[in-house]
Design an enzyme around this catalytic site. Sequence first.
Site, PDB file in Angstrom:
ATOM      1  N   LYS A  11      -6.627  -1.812  -3.122  1.00 56.07           N
ATOM      2  CA  LYS A  11      -7.242  -0.384  -3.893  1.00 56.07           C
ATOM      3  C   LYS A  11      -8.270  -0.925  -4.306  1.00 56.07           C
ATOM      4  O   LYS A  11      -8.238  -1.848  -5.192  1.00 56.07           O
ATOM      5  CB  LYS A  11      -5.785   0.343  -4.524  1.00 56.07           C
ATOM      6  CG  LYS A  11      -4.288   0.591  -3.701  1.00 56.07           C
ATOM      7  CD  LYS A  11      -4.038   1.343  -4.373  1.00 56.07           C
ATOM      8  CE  LYS A  11      -2.738   1.922  -3.797  1.00 56.07           C
ATOM      9  NZ  LYS A  11      -1.446   1.877  -4.492  1.00 56.07           N
ATOM     10  N   TYR A  51      -2.880  10.541   1.326  1.00 57.06           N
ATOM     11  CA  TYR A  51      -1.344  10.830   0.336  1.00 57.06           C
ATOM     12  C   TYR A  51      -0.754  11.826   0.321  1.00 57.06           C
ATOM     13  O   TYR A  51      -0.362  12.323  -0.221  1.00 57.06           O
ATOM     14  CB  TYR A  51      -1.793  10.054  -0.456  1.00 57.06           C
ATOM     15  CG  TYR A  51      -1.759   8.874  -1.163  1.00 57.06           C
ATOM     16  CD1 TYR A  51      -1.006   7.918  -0.728  1.00 57.06           C
ATOM     17  CD2 TYR A  51      -2.913   7.647  -1.622  1.00 57.06           C
ATOM     18  CE1 TYR A  51      -0.772   6.918  -0.928  1.00 57.06           C
ATOM     19  CE2 TYR A  51      -2.906   6.674  -1.205  1.00 57.06           C
ATOM     20  CZ  TYR A  51      -1.331   6.456  -1.265  1.00 57.06           C
ATOM     21  OH  TYR A  51      -2.055   4.094  -1.995  1.00 57.06           O
ATOM     22  N   PHE A  59       1.745  12.815 -10.031  1.00 61.29           N
ATOM     23  CA  PHE A  59       1.249  11.754  -9.797  1.00 61.29           C
ATOM     24  C   PHE A  59      -0.372  11.666  -8.796  1.00 61.29           C
ATOM     25  O   PHE A  59      -1.119  11.009  -8.885  1.00 61.29           O
ATOM     26  CB  PHE A  59       1.995  10.371  -9.906  1.00 61.29           C
ATOM     27  CG  PHE A  59       2.479  10.081  -9.037  1.00 61.29           C
ATOM     28  CD1 PHE A  59       1.878   9.740  -7.591  1.00 61.29           C
ATOM     29  CD2 PHE A  59       4.024  10.984  -8.542  1.00 61.29           C
ATOM     30  CE1 PHE A  59       2.535   9.631  -5.942  1.00 61.29           C
ATOM     31  CE2 PHE A  59       4.422  10.666  -7.436  1.00 61.29           C
ATOM     32  CZ  PHE A  59       4.147   9.842  -6.745  1.00 61.29           C
ATOM     33  N   ARG A  87       5.772  -5.242   2.618  1.00 63.89           N
ATOM     34  CA  ARG A  87       6.503  -4.850   1.572  1.00 63.89           C
ATOM     35  C   ARG A  87       6.916  -5.460   0.624  1.00 63.89           C
ATOM     36  O   ARG A  87       7.408  -5.627  -0.927  1.00 63.89           O
ATOM     37  CB  ARG A  87       7.528  -3.602   1.753  1.00 63.89           C
ATOM     38  CG  ARG A  87       6.741  -2.203   2.158  1.00 63.89           C
ATOM     39  CD  ARG A  87       7.614  -0.844   2.114  1.00 63.89           C
ATOM     40  NE  ARG A  87       7.572  -0.420   0.959  1.00 63.89           N
ATOM     41  CZ  ARG A  87       7.071   0.789   0.257  1.00 63.89           C
ATOM     42  NH1 ARG A  87       5.689   1.317   1.098  1.00 63.89           N
ATOM     43  NH2 ARG A  87       6.781   0.628  -0.368  1.00 63.89           N
ATOM     44  N   THR A  93       6.799  -0.803  -5.925  1.00 65.85           N
ATOM     45  CA  THR A  93       5.816   0.252  -6.997  1.00 65.85           C
ATOM     46  C   THR A  93       5.714  -0.274  -8.189  1.00 65.85           C
ATOM     47  O   THR A  93       3.615  -0.175  -8.394  1.00 65.85           O
ATOM     48  CB  THR A  93       5.830   1.364  -6.443  1.00 65.85           C
ATOM     49  OG1 THR A  93       6.333   1.797  -4.771  1.00 65.85           O
ATOM     50  CG2 THR A  93       4.640   2.736  -6.693  1.00 65.85           C
ATOM     51  N   ARG A 104       2.461  -6.978  -6.996  1.00 66.27           N
ATOM     52  CA  ARG A 104       1.962  -6.322  -7.033  1.00 66.27           C
ATOM     53  C   ARG A 104       2.221  -7.307  -8.598  1.00 66.27           C
ATOM     54  O   ARG A 104       1.513  -7.012  -9.854  1.00 66.27           O
ATOM     55  CB  ARG A 104       2.589  -5.208  -7.151  1.00 66.27           C
ATOM     56  CG  ARG A 104       2.174  -4.141  -5.878  1.00 66.27           C
ATOM     57  CD  ARG A 104       3.249  -3.562  -5.740  1.00 66.27           C
ATOM     58  NE  ARG A 104       2.254  -2.214  -5.117  1.00 66.27           N
ATOM     59  CZ  ARG A 104       2.801  -0.985  -3.863  1.00 66.27           C
ATOM     60  NH1 ARG A 104       4.329  -1.334  -4.032  1.00 66.27           N
ATOM     61  NH2 ARG A 104       2.086  -0.085  -3.755  1.00 66.27           N
ATOM     62  N   ASN A 114      -1.690   0.029  -8.362  1.00 65.77           N
ATOM     63  CA  ASN A 114      -0.744  -1.524  -8.613  1.00 65.77           C
ATOM     64  C   ASN A 114      -1.697  -2.262  -7.259  1.00 65.77           C
ATOM     65  O   ASN A 114      -1.197  -2.611  -6.530  1.00 65.77           O
ATOM     66  CB  ASN A 114       0.333  -1.016  -8.146  1.00 65.77           C
ATOM     67  CG  ASN A 114       0.181   0.375  -6.611  1.00 65.77           C
ATOM     68  OD1 ASN A 114      -0.651   0.451  -6.776  1.00 65.77           O
ATOM     69  ND2 ASN A 114       1.610   1.356  -6.877  1.00 65.77           N
ATOM     70  N   HIS A 117      -1.484  -0.823  -1.497  1.00 68.40           N
ATOM     71  CA  HIS A 117      -0.976  -0.235  -0.398  1.00 68.40           C
ATOM     72  C   HIS A 117      -0.349  -0.613   1.038  1.00 68.40           C
ATOM     73  O   HIS A 117      -0.640  -1.792   1.084  1.00 68.40           O
ATOM     74  CB  HIS A 117      -1.143   0.904   0.412  1.00 68.40           C
ATOM     75  CG  HIS A 117      -0.531   1.797   1.106  1.00 68.40           C
ATOM     76  ND1 HIS A 117      -0.064   3.050   0.992  1.00 68.40           N
ATOM     77  CD2 HIS A 117      -1.036   1.930   2.556  1.00 68.40           C
ATOM     78  CE1 HIS A 117       0.688   3.518   1.447  1.00 68.40           C
ATOM     79  NE2 HIS A 117       0.051   3.414   2.640  1.00 68.40           N
ATOM     80  N   GLU A 128      -1.177   5.478   9.684  1.00 72.48           N
ATOM     81  CA  GLU A 128      -1.896   4.875   8.980  1.00 72.48           C
ATOM     82  C   GLU A 128      -2.863   4.473   9.222  1.00 72.48           C
ATOM     83  O   GLU A 128      -4.340   4.344   9.086  1.00 72.48           O
ATOM     84  CB  GLU A 128      -0.790   4.322   7.514  1.00 72.48           C
ATOM     85  CG  GLU A 128      -0.462   5.146   6.695  1.00 72.48           C
ATOM     86  CD  GLU A 128       0.769   4.643   5.956  1.00 72.48           C
ATOM     87  OE1 GLU A 128       1.281   5.508   5.142  1.00 72.48           O
ATOM     88  OE2 GLU A 128       0.383   3.648   5.159  1.00 72.48           O
TER      89      GLU A 128
HETATM   90  N1  UDP Z   1       2.252   5.970  -7.755  1.00 73.10           N
HETATM   91  C1  UDP Z   1       1.783   6.686  -9.632  1.00 73.10           C
HETATM   92  N2  UDP Z   1       3.157   7.135  -9.958  1.00 73.10           N
HETATM   93  C2  UDP Z   1       4.550   7.318  -9.214  1.00 73.10           C
HETATM   94  C3  UDP Z   1       4.754   7.361  -8.062  1.00 73.10           C
HETATM   95  C4  UDP Z   1       3.453   6.463  -7.120  1.00 73.10           C
HETATM   96  O1  UDP Z   1       0.704   6.926  -9.219  1.00 73.10           O
HETATM   97  O2  UDP Z   1       5.394   7.340 -10.238  1.00 73.10           O
HETATM   98  C5  UDP Z   1       1.113   5.933  -7.048  1.00 73.10           C
HETATM   99  C6  UDP Z   1       1.187   4.618  -6.852  1.00 73.10           C
HETATM  100  O3  UDP Z   1      -0.436   4.298  -6.912  1.00 73.10           O
HETATM  101  C7  UDP Z   1       1.766   4.595  -5.650  1.00 73.10           C
HETATM  102  C8  UDP Z   1       1.299   5.317  -4.832  1.00 73.10           C
HETATM  103  O4  UDP Z   1       1.111   6.576  -5.248  1.00 73.10           O
HETATM  104  O5  UDP Z   1       0.973   2.950  -4.999  1.00 73.10           O
HETATM  105  C9  UDP Z   1       2.421   6.197  -3.731  1.00 73.10           C
HETATM  106  O6  UDP Z   1       3.445   6.054  -4.261  1.00 73.10           O
HETATM  107  P1  UDP Z   1       4.834   5.801  -3.306  1.00 73.10           P
HETATM  108  O7  UDP Z   1       5.983   5.799  -4.034  1.00 73.10           O
HETATM  109  O8  UDP Z   1       4.735   5.986  -1.543  1.00 73.10           O
HETATM  110  O9  UDP Z   1       4.438   3.959  -3.235  1.00 73.10           O
HETATM  111  P2  UDP Z   1       4.302   2.750  -2.451  1.00 73.10           P
HETATM  112  O10 UDP Z   1       4.795   2.916  -1.308  1.00 73.10           O
HETATM  113  O11 UDP Z   1       3.032   2.286  -2.575  1.00 73.10           O
HETATM  114  O12 UDP Z   1       4.967   1.470  -3.175  1.00 73.10           O
HETATM  115 MG    MG Z   2       4.298   4.554  -0.025  1.00 75.92          MG
END
Ligand code: UDP
Ligand code: MG
Length: 139
Positions: A11, A51, A59, A87, A93, A104, A114, A117, A128
Amino acid sequence: MAVERTLAILKPDCVKKNLQGEVIARIQKAGFKVLGFKMIRLTKEAAGAFYAVHKGRPFYDGLVEFMSSGPCVPIALEKENAVADFRTLIGATDPKDAAEGTIRKLYADNKGENIVHGSDSPENGKIEVAFFFSGSELV
Ligand code: UDP
Ligand code: MG
């Protein structure tokens, strides 16, 4: 276990901090095969489309702003059990909740910025990867 594809994105915070090399080294040491990578700057429209599943969440606007704030590095990865293993490698996250030693936990500042992705299912991994790479760009 099935061979899967998953999409990583380094990112904009990762690129701003010049951590691309360190993060890619960790990904490669974990056994992922790099099929393609590029550096691009997402438009707001493209970030919003990528997204789209989060549209309407509190968010979302901040996420779109952040993901279009500077260059990022999409990386197409392949490995057995790639989606779940990636993951595990990146951690939760929110870096506060991420396990010790995860990408992370090591590098991220907060839940929004974070570092990286990772796709959340093998189906989304394929979708994706195709969002960023044409067939001839996966080698
Ligand atoms: N995000 C955020 N606030 C939140 C949840 C998600 O800013 O409360 C952002 C964060 O950058 C995250 C992305 O949105 O990586 C996508 O969210 P997701 O729940 O899919 O998390 P990920 O799969 O990236 O762990
Ligand atoms: Mg996600």
